[in-house]
Design an enzyme around this catalytic site. Sequence first.
Site, PDB file in Angstrom:
ATOM      1  N   ASP A  43       0.846  -1.265   0.048  1.00 43.45           N
ATOM      2  CA  ASP A  43      -0.082   0.057  -0.043  1.00 43.45           C
ATOM      3  C   ASP A  43       0.765   1.390   0.099  1.00 43.45           C
ATOM      4  OD1 ASP A  43      -0.034   0.931   3.151  1.00 43.45           O
ATOM      5  OD2 ASP A  43      -0.114  -1.082   2.827  1.00 43.45           O
ATOM      6  N   ASP A 132      -9.314   3.757   5.927  1.00 44.39           N
ATOM      7  CA  ASP A 132      -8.399   3.745   7.000  1.00 44.39           C
ATOM      8  C   ASP A 132      -8.771   4.238   8.336  1.00 44.39           C
ATOM      9  OD1 ASP A 132      -5.997   3.863   8.446  1.00 44.39           O
ATOM     10  OD2 ASP A 132      -4.881   4.563   6.729  1.00 44.39           O
ATOM     11  N   GLU A 134      -7.632   4.539  12.126  1.00 49.16           N
ATOM     12  CA  GLU A 134      -6.612   4.484  12.869  1.00 49.16           C
ATOM     13  C   GLU A 134      -6.179   5.841  13.436  1.00 49.16           C
ATOM     14  OE1 GLU A 134      -2.397   4.672  11.189  1.00 49.16           O
ATOM     15  OE2 GLU A 134      -3.652   4.455   9.403  1.00 49.16           O
TER      16      GLU A 134
END
Length: 252
Positions: A43, A132, A134
């Site tokens: 990624d 994503d 996080e």
Amino acid sequence: MPLSPTLNRLRAAVVLAAATVLTVAGLAVASPAQAQTGPAGIDVSNYQGAINWTSVRNAGIQWAYIKATEGTTYKDPRFNTNYPAAHAAGVIRGAYHFARPNSSGGAAQADYFASNGGAWSADNLTLPGAVDLEAPPSGAACYGLTTTQMRTWITDFYNRYKARTGRDVVIYTTASWWNSCTGSWTGMASKSPLWVAHWGASSPSLPAGWSSTTWTFWQYTATGSVSGIAGNVDRDHFNGTRDRLLALANNT
């Protein structure tokens, strides 16, 4: 999923640092041997700089997630180059969105993502988009949201992305962030493929709801090396065969 050295340091605090350095097919990667058993992936974002995608594919990388957007105002400046170039090189690619749950609602961010690279196409080389989830580079790890508010934000993102694309969004996260910020919520495990980050382990620790047989992608190091990319790159493993990877891409 590197955004900056600061973010990499932050993520290192919530996932284990890579402990063993191996050499696999000529590529130095910090990972357990088990991480090499399925289709290899990476990624990337603007942080990697210019990428030679033909070299990446020739090095054995079969798939990649590429940063597209963040919040509702930022588009990765290399996305418009990376995304078609990966496709042209035969890399099965997908786009990802870095969530900012404190800046706007989940539906608004899903709309921005889908309109700026995160949409899906049935072309045999496009994975469903990923969100994503996080801790941010700075500030509260859970963005100041309660566990109930975070669950609502994720649900709103999922619902809008599905309405826009017809696909279940992939969730990228760590077990520690998910369990802390959603209150060990199991409500997404039956809907979203899981992309789990856990470095330097023989198998990944999983967020609540997913199991050793239901995770889909595993980011096993942030310090990998791949021909065609200068410097470190995240290395990933798909939990299955290439046929299953293509089935995910094609929604079959």
